[in-house]
Design a protein around this motif. Structure first.
Motif, PDB file in Angstrom:
ATOM      1  N   GLN A   1      -1.795   4.569   5.971  1.00  0.00           N
ATOM      2  CA  GLN A   1      -2.606   4.515   7.184  1.00  0.00           C
ATOM      3  C   GLN A   1      -4.013   4.030   6.865  1.00  0.00           C
ATOM      4  O   GLN A   1      -4.576   3.206   7.570  1.00  0.00           O
ATOM      5  CB  GLN A   1      -2.651   5.890   7.847  1.00  0.00           C
ATOM      6  CG  GLN A   1      -3.540   5.945   9.095  1.00  0.00           C
ATOM      7  CD  GLN A   1      -3.066   4.987  10.185  1.00  0.00           C
ATOM      8  OE1 GLN A   1      -1.908   5.058  10.595  1.00  0.00           O
ATOM      9  NE2 GLN A   1      -3.931   4.109  10.645  1.00  0.00           N
TER      10      GLN A   1
ATOM     11  N   TYR B   1      -0.481   1.935  11.741  1.00  0.00           N
ATOM     12  CA  TYR B   1       0.657   2.312  10.906  1.00  0.00           C
ATOM     13  C   TYR B   1       1.675   3.084  11.733  1.00  0.00           C
ATOM     14  O   TYR B   1       1.329   3.937  12.534  1.00  0.00           O
ATOM     15  CB  TYR B   1       0.187   3.159   9.722  1.00  0.00           C
ATOM     16  CG  TYR B   1       1.325   3.732   8.907  1.00  0.00           C
ATOM     17  CD1 TYR B   1       2.061   2.901   8.065  1.00  0.00           C
ATOM     18  CD2 TYR B   1       1.672   5.074   9.016  1.00  0.00           C
ATOM     19  CE1 TYR B   1       3.125   3.423   7.329  1.00  0.00           C
ATOM     20  CE2 TYR B   1       2.733   5.592   8.282  1.00  0.00           C
ATOM     21  CZ  TYR B   1       3.457   4.770   7.446  1.00  0.00           C
ATOM     22  OH  TYR B   1       4.511   5.268   6.721  1.00  0.00           O
TER      23      TYR B   1
ATOM     24  N   THR C   1       4.083  -1.222  10.249  1.00  0.00           N
ATOM     25  CA  THR C   1       2.888  -1.354  11.078  1.00  0.00           C
ATOM     26  C   THR C   1       3.266  -2.027  12.383  1.00  0.00           C
ATOM     27  O   THR C   1       4.281  -2.730  12.478  1.00  0.00           O
ATOM     28  CB  THR C   1       1.813  -2.207  10.381  1.00  0.00           C
ATOM     29  OG1 THR C   1       2.349  -3.495  10.098  1.00  0.00           O
ATOM     30  CG2 THR C   1       1.349  -1.547   9.091  1.00  0.00           C
TER      31      THR C   1
END
Length: 480
Positions: free
Chosen positions: A71, A100, A134
């Motif tokens: 992330q 993410y 993502t």
């Protein structure tokens, strides 16, 4: 008895020692097993040493820690785009609305570790690429691209093909312009792939994103065409006809160019023929009618004209074609089947002879002045086959001295007449200019009407000598 008790006591001690040793071993094994199981349990929730995921060192990290790092990496993501001029432009993850998404790929990698084999795998490590972890706002890519400086219309130079240009010095190739215009769709796709794959750099040159010219300056067809045109228009030729100059230069040759269906160039043959014919029409003076101004200043038309220039048009055309193909420079001359002595419109030259039958007078001109003016006796008018041919222009084709003339042969094989002359200049078959001693000084007047020659021009000796010295083979003789 005492020995027996001591032996029993010693046996008991040995037993306990063995029992304790076994117990210690069992406890050690139990502890080792516990430690192994504990470590296996550790690697059930932690990645092995030297484990890399999406370029991140995840050694001894938990799934949660790895996901947090992913992330963080997403939030720190940036894409650097290098343009042709070396400028680098950076686009960040937030601009793409990049986030993410836990797609459980990290969990799968953890499950695949086989923690019970940690002792074997703990130092093996591995590098893994987690895909599709993502999400981004796809429709944000195009506005981002269009906002970049190299996509602004005022900054764009579109590619241009190399092309042929006509200049004063000839044909040349104007080089292509590479420009900096991009294949926008290709760049968009590369940016989208970069965001998805986490690629951090794009070189627009290396990825061949720039639009290219279709024709470069070294294009074989273009080079061949320019070379052909320069060769076809290379010659510079000058003809001088009737004191006028006619030039074939590059401008004329360019107007003669033809291009066929295959775009091959050549020179128009009909234009060459037209050029030669035009010169020949101006130069040709042999045959047909000839205009002539008499000694008295009267302009007459001579119906027979066996003197003058006559252009061999076919050979002249061949000479022109050869000269053009070789790119010659300089003076050219037409090919003639007949030539006159003069080069101007009046091509009689510096020396010519004029004979008036009516006036029974002959003039010999030299350099525009009368060199000789003399009475003559021409062919007998009352005898049809003896009258001197007139109304024409011929040329002296022979010169002889101390010559015996002979007439046509009779039935007995003897000539009709013989006559010795000092000077003989024939110009029309057997008709010529000569002296004749038997006439004495009787020349001119009306003698020719009944007592003329057999067709020749009888001339006083002193006059014929001067004419003989002045004329040459090819000198024109006008009779009217």
């Amino acid at each position: 008895m005492a020995k027996k008790k001591a032996k029993e006591k010693k046996g008991k001690k040995s037993f306990w020692r063995k029992a304790i040793g076994v117990a210690v071993i069992l406890i050690f094994l139990l502890l080792a097993a516990s430690a192994y199981i504990w470590r296996a349990g550790y690697f059930a929730n932690h990645f092995y040493r030297d484990t890399w995921i999406n370029g991140i060192d995840c050694s001894y990290m938990t799934k949660t820690e790895v996901k947090q790092l992913l992330q963080d990496k997403v939030s720190q993501y940036s894409l650097k785009i290098t343009a042709k001029d070396g400028s680098v432009y950076e686009v960040t993850g937030p601009q793409f609305h990049l986030q993410y998404v836990d797609d459980h790929e990290v969990d799968r990698l953890m499950r695949d570790q086989e923690p019970l084999k940690w002792l074997i795998k703990a130092f093996a490590g591995g590098k893994y690429q987690v895909s599709a972890n993502t999400v981004y706002q796809e429709d944000s890519v195009e506005p981002i691209l269009k906002s970049l400086p190299f996509m602004q219309e005022q900054s764009i130079v579109y590619p241009q093909d190399a092309y042929m240009q006509e200049t004063e010095a000839g044909y040349t190739i104007v080089p292509e312009v590479e420009g900096n215009a991009l294949d926008e769709q290709k760049v968009l796709e590369l940016m989208k792939q970069a965001v998805v794959n986490g690629t951090e750099e794009i070189s627009l040159v290396e990825e061949e994103c720039y639009l290219k010219p279709a024709v470069y300056q070294d294009n074989e067809e273009l080079v061949r065409t320019v070379n052909t045109l320069n060769q076809l228009t290379k010659a510079n030729l000058t003809y001088t006809v009737c004191d006028q100059t006619f030039t074939i230069n590059d401008q004329v040759l360019k107007s003669w160019l033809l291009q066929d269906d295959q775009e091959n160039y050549s020179l128009d043959q009909s234009k060459m023929e037209e050029f030669i014919n035009n010169l020949a029409d101006q130069r040709d003076s042999y045959g047909g009618n000839r205009r002539f101004t008499t000694h008295a200043g009267k302009e007459i038309t001579l119906k027979t004209n066996k003197y003058g220039w006559k252009v061999d048009r076919e050979e002249s055309l061949k000479e022109l074609q050869n000269a053009l193909s070789e790119g010659r420079q300089g003076e050219m001359e037409l090919v003639y089947s007949r030539k006159a002595q003069g080069t101007g419109a009046n091509d009689l030259g510096d020396v010519y002879v004029e004979i008036s039958i009516k006036e029974q007078t002959m003039w010999c001109y030299q350099n525009g002045q009368v060199l000789v003016e003399t009475p003559i006796v021409s062919g007998t008018e009352t005898v049809s086959d003896r009258a001197t041919p007139r109304n024409g222009c011929w040329t002296i084709y022979r010169k002889a001295t101390e010559y015996t003339m002979k007439g046509p042969l009779k039935e007995d094989g003897q000539p009709e007449y013989t006559a010795f002359v000092h000077y003989w200049m024939p110009f029309n078959g057997g008709v010529g200019i000569h002296d004749l001693a038997s006439r004495g000084n009787n020349f001119g007047g009306n003698i020719y009407l009944t007592n003329g020659s057999h067709g020749c021009i009888n001339t006083p000796l002193d006059a014929v000598k001067k004419i003989y010295d002045a004329v040459s083979v090819g000198t024109p003789v006008i009779v009217y």
